[in-house]
Design a protein around this motif. Structure first.
Motif, short mmCIF file in Angstrom:
data_model
loop_
_atom_site.label_atom_id
_atom_site.label_comp_id
_atom_site.label_asym_id
_atom_site.label_seq_id
_atom_site.Cartn_x
_atom_site.Cartn_y
_atom_site.Cartn_z
N ASP A 190 67.31 57.88 27.86
CA ASP A 190 66.48 57.26 28.90
C ASP A 190 67.09 55.91 29.26
O ASP A 190 67.20 55.02 28.41
CB ASP A 190 65.06 57.10 28.38
CG ASP A 190 64.11 56.53 29.41
OD1 ASP A 190 64.54 56.19 30.53
OD2 ASP A 190 62.91 56.44 29.08
N LEU A 191 67.48 55.74 30.50
CA LEU A 191 68.12 54.51 30.96
C LEU A 191 67.14 53.50 31.54
O LEU A 191 67.55 52.42 31.95
CB LEU A 191 69.19 54.83 32.01
CG LEU A 191 70.34 55.74 31.56
CD1 LEU A 191 71.27 56.03 32.75
CD2 LEU A 191 71.10 55.12 30.41
N SER A 192 65.87 53.83 31.58
CA SER A 192 64.90 52.98 32.28
C SER A 192 64.85 51.55 31.74
O SER A 192 64.63 50.62 32.52
CB SER A 192 63.51 53.61 32.25
OG SER A 192 63.04 53.74 30.92
N GLU A 247 64.96 45.43 32.39
CA GLU A 247 65.50 44.13 31.96
C GLU A 247 66.35 43.46 33.03
O GLU A 247 66.50 42.25 33.02
CB GLU A 247 66.32 44.32 30.68
CG GLU A 247 65.50 44.82 29.51
CD GLU A 247 66.36 45.32 28.35
OE1 GLU A 247 67.60 45.15 28.40
OE2 GLU A 247 65.78 45.88 27.41
N GLN A 248 66.94 44.23 33.92
CA GLN A 248 67.87 43.71 34.92
C GLN A 248 67.47 44.19 36.31
O GLN A 248 67.24 45.38 36.49
CB GLN A 248 69.29 44.20 34.63
CG GLN A 248 69.84 43.83 33.29
CD GLN A 248 70.41 42.44 33.28
OE1 GLN A 248 70.88 41.95 34.31
NE2 GLN A 248 70.37 41.79 32.14
N GLN A 249 67.44 43.32 37.25
CA GLN A 249 67.08 43.70 38.61
C GLN A 249 68.27 43.63 39.58
O GLN A 249 68.20 44.15 40.68
CB GLN A 249 65.96 42.78 39.14
CG GLN A 249 64.70 42.83 38.30
CD GLN A 249 64.07 44.20 38.26
OE1 GLN A 249 63.95 44.86 39.28
NE2 GLN A 249 63.68 44.65 37.08
N ASN A 250 69.36 43.02 39.17
CA ASN A 250 70.49 42.78 40.08
C ASN A 250 71.62 43.77 39.87
O ASN A 250 72.78 43.44 39.95
CB ASN A 250 71.02 41.36 39.89
CG ASN A 250 71.52 41.13 38.47
OD1 ASN A 250 71.16 41.85 37.55
ND2 ASN A 250 72.37 40.13 38.30
N SER A 299 68.95 59.96 31.89
CA SER A 299 67.87 60.07 32.87
C SER A 299 68.41 59.78 34.26
O SER A 299 69.44 59.11 34.43
CB SER A 299 66.74 59.09 32.52
OG SER A 299 67.22 57.76 32.49
N VAL A 300 67.72 60.30 35.26
CA VAL A 300 68.05 59.97 36.64
C VAL A 300 67.67 58.50 36.81
O VAL A 300 66.57 58.08 36.45
CB VAL A 300 67.26 60.85 37.64
CG1 VAL A 300 67.59 60.47 39.07
CG2 VAL A 300 67.51 62.32 37.38
N THR A 301 68.60 57.73 37.32
CA THR A 301 68.36 56.30 37.44
C THR A 301 67.41 55.99 38.59
O THR A 301 67.44 56.66 39.62
CB THR A 301 69.69 55.54 37.63
OG1 THR A 301 70.40 56.12 38.72
CG2 THR A 301 70.54 55.61 36.37
N PRO A 302 66.59 54.97 38.41
CA PRO A 302 65.67 54.60 39.48
C PRO A 302 66.43 53.99 40.66
O PRO A 302 67.61 53.65 40.55
CB PRO A 302 64.77 53.55 38.82
CG PRO A 302 65.57 53.00 37.70
CD PRO A 302 66.47 54.11 37.24
N PRO A 328 78.86 47.95 32.17
CA PRO A 328 78.88 47.49 30.77
C PRO A 328 77.52 47.65 30.09
O PRO A 328 77.45 48.01 28.90
CB PRO A 328 79.26 46.01 30.87
CG PRO A 328 79.94 45.88 32.19
CD PRO A 328 79.31 46.90 33.09
N LEU A 329 76.43 47.44 30.82
CA LEU A 329 75.09 47.64 30.27
C LEU A 329 74.86 49.11 29.94
O LEU A 329 74.29 49.46 28.91
CB LEU A 329 74.02 47.15 31.24
CG LEU A 329 74.04 45.66 31.58
CD1 LEU A 329 73.09 45.36 32.73
CD2 LEU A 329 73.69 44.84 30.36
#
Length: 161
Positions: free
Chosen positions: A115-117, A122-125, A77-80, A140-141
């Protein structure tokens, strides 16, 4: 195992420009091809960027299938982007619409859509200062996430970004 020499990452890459990289990918004889494109396609100065994006993505997939008929193709997916990046560039608000089109294209082309959403929920940083690109801790994620989509005995052979 992901080998750096198997990663093709070009700044400003779009689905159209990625078509030119297919021969380079084919020379590596991958079993899997992972494609991560989209944020630059959103900004293309054309009348209908989503239509062009999906048409060029379909051409890219077709060429990969022609050159590497046995390779399994995976599109992400296109990443946000961050809220701040979206405020600077309102066209990023179209990312969900692009992902919907990309997911339908994956079904039509019988390829894997990832889908990478959930990574971003889960991670904001994960973002660099521009709010669009990523810090090292994203990758790595990302790899852990896509590994869920292949057999544990397979290697990740190619990523196009």
């Amino acid at each position: 195992m992901l080998v750096d020499s198997n990663v093709i990452a070009n700044a400003g890459a779009t689905a159209l420009f990625a078509i030119e990289e297919v021969d380079k990918i084919a020379n590596k004889k991958p079993e899997h091809v992972y494609i991560m494109l989209g944020s630059d396609d959103l900004l293309m100065p054309v009348d209908n960027p989503k239509k062009d994006y999906l048409e060029n993505y379909a051409k890219l997939i077709k060429k990969i299938k022609e050159k590497m008929p046995k390779a399994k193709i995976h599109v992400t997916s296109v990443t946000p982007v961050t809220k701040e990046a979206m405020e600077r560039e309102p066209r990023y608000k179209n990312i969900p619409d692009y992902n919907e089109g990309l997911e339908k294209l994956a079904v039509t082309e019988k390829i894997d859509y990832i889908d990478l959403s959930s990574i971003f929920e889960e991670q904001q940083n994960l973002y660099s200062k521009d709010g669009i690109h990523f810090e090292e801790n994203f990758y790595p994620l990302f790899l852990d996430h896509i590994k869920e989509h292949i057999d544990s005995s397979d290697n990740i052979d190619g990523v196009m970004e």
